[in-house]
Motif scaffolding. Structure first.
Motif, PDB file in Angstrom:
ATOM      1  N   PHE A   1      39.345  35.192  28.036  1.00 12.36           N
ATOM      2  CA  PHE A   1      38.924  36.572  28.376  1.00 12.36           C
ATOM      3  C   PHE A   1      39.179  36.744  29.795  1.00 12.36           C
ATOM      4  CE2 PHE A   1      36.102  35.337  24.662  1.00 12.36           C
ATOM      5  CZ  PHE A   1      36.595  36.318  23.883  1.00 12.36           C
ATOM      6  N   GLN A   2      38.956  35.967  30.704  1.00 14.24           N
ATOM      7  CA  GLN A   2      39.328  35.933  32.142  1.00 14.24           C
ATOM      8  C   GLN A   2      40.810  36.121  32.370  1.00 14.24           C
ATOM      9  OE1 GLN A   2      37.158  36.377  34.856  1.00 14.24           O
ATOM     10  NE2 GLN A   2      35.591  36.460  33.164  1.00 14.24           N
ATOM     11  N   GLN A   3      41.478  35.371  31.715  1.00 11.71           N
ATOM     12  CA  GLN A   3      43.014  35.622  31.741  1.00 11.71           C
ATOM     13  C   GLN A   3      43.463  36.917  31.078  1.00 11.71           C
ATOM     14  OE1 GLN A   3      45.200  33.280  33.185  1.00 11.71           O
ATOM     15  NE2 GLN A   3      46.828  34.663  32.725  1.00 11.71           N
ATOM     16  N   PHE A   4      42.862  37.323  30.293  1.00 16.66           N
ATOM     17  CA  PHE A   4      43.095  38.496  29.577  1.00 16.66           C
ATOM     18  C   PHE A   4      42.692  39.752  30.849  1.00 16.66           C
ATOM     19  CE2 PHE A   4      42.357  42.780  27.510  1.00 16.66           C
ATOM     20  CZ  PHE A   4      43.540  43.052  26.766  1.00 16.66           C
ATOM     21  N   ASP A   5      41.651  39.584  31.151  1.00 16.67           N
ATOM     22  CA  ASP A   5      41.196  40.540  32.315  1.00 16.67           C
ATOM     23  C   ASP A   5      42.305  40.710  33.334  1.00 16.67           C
ATOM     24  OD1 ASP A   5      39.031  42.427  33.514  1.00 16.67           O
ATOM     25  OD2 ASP A   5      39.053  40.740  34.842  1.00 16.67           O
ATOM     26  N   LYS A   6      42.705  39.556  33.822  1.00 12.30           N
ATOM     27  CA  LYS A   6      43.812  39.357  35.085  1.00 12.30           C
ATOM     28  C   LYS A   6      44.954  40.157  34.489  1.00 12.30           C
ATOM     29  CE  LYS A   6      46.293  36.114  37.873  1.00 12.30           C
ATOM     30  NZ  LYS A   6      47.676  36.418  37.178  1.00 12.30           N
ATOM     31  N   TRP A   7      45.209  39.936  33.434  1.00 10.35           N
ATOM     32  CA  TRP A   7      46.688  40.652  32.996  1.00 10.35           C
ATOM     33  C   TRP A   7      46.375  42.083  32.587  1.00 10.35           C
ATOM     34  CZ3 TRP A   7      50.510  37.867  29.245  1.00 10.35           C
ATOM     35  CH2 TRP A   7      50.994  36.837  30.071  1.00 10.35           C
ATOM     36  N   MET A   8      45.479  42.480  32.241  1.00 10.59           N
ATOM     37  CA  MET A   8      45.094  43.806  31.897  1.00 10.59           C
ATOM     38  C   MET A   8      44.969  44.762  33.316  1.00 10.59           C
ATOM     39  SD  MET A   8      44.541  46.601  30.232  1.00 10.59           S
ATOM     40  CE  MET A   8      44.146  46.287  28.516  1.00 10.59           C
ATOM     41  N   LYS A   9      44.293  43.961  34.346  1.00  9.00           N
ATOM     42  CA  LYS A   9      44.224  44.612  35.577  1.00  9.00           C
ATOM     43  C   LYS A   9      45.832  44.913  36.011  1.00  9.00           C
ATOM     44  CE  LYS A   9      39.680  42.996  36.825  1.00  9.00           C
ATOM     45  NZ  LYS A   9      38.731  42.465  37.492  1.00  9.00           N
ATOM     46  N   GLU A  10      46.609  43.834  36.249  1.00  9.52           N
ATOM     47  CA  GLU A  10      47.766  43.790  36.543  1.00  9.52           C
ATOM     48  C   GLU A  10      48.688  44.909  35.942  1.00  9.52           C
ATOM     49  OE1 GLU A  10      48.159  39.116  38.016  1.00  9.52           O
ATOM     50  OE2 GLU A  10      49.411  39.996  36.156  1.00  9.52           O
ATOM     51  N   ALA A  11      48.491  45.100  34.499  1.00 10.69           N
ATOM     52  CA  ALA A  11      48.997  46.200  33.746  1.00 10.69           C
ATOM     53  C   ALA A  11      48.768  47.311  34.316  1.00 10.69           C
ATOM     54  CB  ALA A  11      48.945  46.008  32.311  1.00 10.69           C
ATOM     55  N   ILE A  12      47.512  47.718  34.641  1.00 10.28           N
ATOM     56  CA  ILE A  12      47.196  48.881  34.844  1.00 10.28           C
ATOM     57  C   ILE A  12      47.474  49.399  36.398  1.00 10.28           C
ATOM     58  CG2 ILE A  12      45.148  50.342  35.836  1.00 10.28           C
ATOM     59  CD1 ILE A  12      43.427  48.916  33.641  1.00 10.28           C
ATOM     60  N   LYS A  13      47.532  48.226  37.344  1.00 10.10           N
ATOM     61  CA  LYS A  13      48.092  48.413  38.464  1.00 10.10           C
ATOM     62  C   LYS A  13      49.574  48.576  38.575  1.00 10.10           C
ATOM     63  CE  LYS A  13      48.519  46.065  42.839  1.00 10.10           C
ATOM     64  NZ  LYS A  13      48.401  44.574  43.862  1.00 10.10           N
ATOM     65  N   ALA A  14      50.384  48.071  37.573  1.00 11.63           N
ATOM     66  CA  ALA A  14      51.902  48.364  37.577  1.00 11.63           C
ATOM     67  C   ALA A  14      52.164  49.705  36.878  1.00 11.63           C
ATOM     68  CB  ALA A  14      52.482  47.252  36.538  1.00 11.63           C
ATOM     69  N   GLU A  15      51.036  50.542  36.519  1.00  6.67           N
ATOM     70  CA  GLU A  15      51.122  52.038  35.816  1.00  6.67           C
ATOM     71  C   GLU A  15      51.961  51.644  34.604  1.00  6.67           C
ATOM     72  OE1 GLU A  15      52.861  54.256  38.968  1.00  6.67           O
ATOM     73  OE2 GLU A  15      50.814  54.504  39.676  1.00  6.67           O
ATOM     74  N   CYS A  16      51.687  50.613  33.555  1.00  8.82           N
ATOM     75  CA  CYS A  16      52.278  50.358  32.383  1.00  8.82           C
ATOM     76  C   CYS A  16      51.788  51.633  31.655  1.00  8.82           C
ATOM     77  CB  CYS A  16      51.659  49.284  31.680  1.00  8.82           C
ATOM     78  SG  CYS A  16      52.661  47.673  32.492  1.00  8.82           S
ATOM     79  N   ASN A  17      52.598  52.007  30.790  1.00 10.45           N
ATOM     80  CA  ASN A  17      52.340  53.061  29.922  1.00 10.45           C
ATOM     81  C   ASN A  17      51.431  52.652  28.671  1.00 10.45           C
ATOM     82  OD1 ASN A  17      52.533  55.701  28.640  1.00 10.45           O
ATOM     83  ND2 ASN A  17      53.881  55.234  26.979  1.00 10.45           N
ATOM     84  N   GLU A  18      50.188  53.323  28.519  1.00 10.31           N
ATOM     85  CA  GLU A  18      48.808  53.252  27.769  1.00 10.31           C
ATOM     86  C   GLU A  18      48.572  51.652  27.976  1.00 10.31           C
ATOM     87  OE1 GLU A  18      47.322  55.236  26.338  1.00 10.31           O
ATOM     88  OE2 GLU A  18      48.526  57.120  25.651  1.00 10.31           O
TER      89      GLU A  18
END
Length: 212
Positions: free
Chosen positions: A26-43
């Protein structure tokens, strides 16, 4: 027009090393999700939800993640919809996140439960009024004669609830996917992708690297 078989990309935007993985998925997912948001991934919160019907025929569709908690991944839907009925029957699901901008995906399999009515109530009231009305107006997955009927139903409800709090329909609420396995996939060159799978063994997460 190029042949579909000739379309290919080289993955070279990152790598994933065993030593960099958090012991908790869950912590690994949170890290990747934050990076996806920062990278302005679509949806970035969009994921594919896979279910099966009574004949074991699979179904999949895109759904939006609304919460990650200690137990799993939460989303909301119409309980009487096709996916709602299939989830209630099988009590199992698979979900898949894909962030092409980062050449990453996360594959999750697990059991599924409804969230508490209070959690569903709280989230429903946080939604825009238009979305609240839509949850009442649409009998999701059922056949309709034409779009006019849907719009008339929406307008009728809009007038009925004008200047009023819109209650949550009992047929609408949240599900939580409680994972038994979570795989993190990072694209690499020459198709030598990095893949690590967390598997739940009682209360302990076991991490294993998978061949690409």
């Amino acid at each position: 027009m190029n042949k579909l078989a000739d379309i290919r990309n080289e993955y070279n935007k990152g790598f994933l090393l065993r030593g960099e993985l958090h012991p908790c998925p869950f912590q690994q997912f949170d890290k990747w999700m934050k990076e996806a948001i920062k990278a302005e991934c679509n949806e970035p919160t969009a994921f594919t939800l896979a279910t099966v019907d009574s004949s074991q025929m699979p179904n999949c569709r895109i759904v939006l993640l609304k919460e990650v908690c200690d137990d799993g991944f939460v989303f909301f839907t119409n309980y009487d919809s096709c996916k709602g009925n299939e989830l209630a029957t099988s009590e199992k699901a698979a979900i898949n996140f894909f962030w092409p901008e980062l050449e990453r995906q996360v594959r999750i399999r697990g059991t599924i439960e409804k969230v508490s009515e209070q959690k569903s109530d709280d989230y429903f009231q946080s939604r825009p009024r238009e979305s609240q009305l839509g949850a009442w107006a649409s009998d999701q997955s059922t056949k309709v004669n034409n779009s006019d009927d849907l719009h008339q139903q929406y307008t009728r409800l809009k007038n009925e609830y004008e200047d009023k709090i819109i209650p949550r329909p009992q047929h609408w609420g949240g599900f939580i996917v409680k994972p038994v396995s979570i795989e993190f996939w990072q694209g690499r060159s020459s198709r030598m992708h990095d893949r690590y799978q967390y598997s739940l063994n009682q209360s302990e997460w076991i991490i294993e690297q998978l061949a690409p």
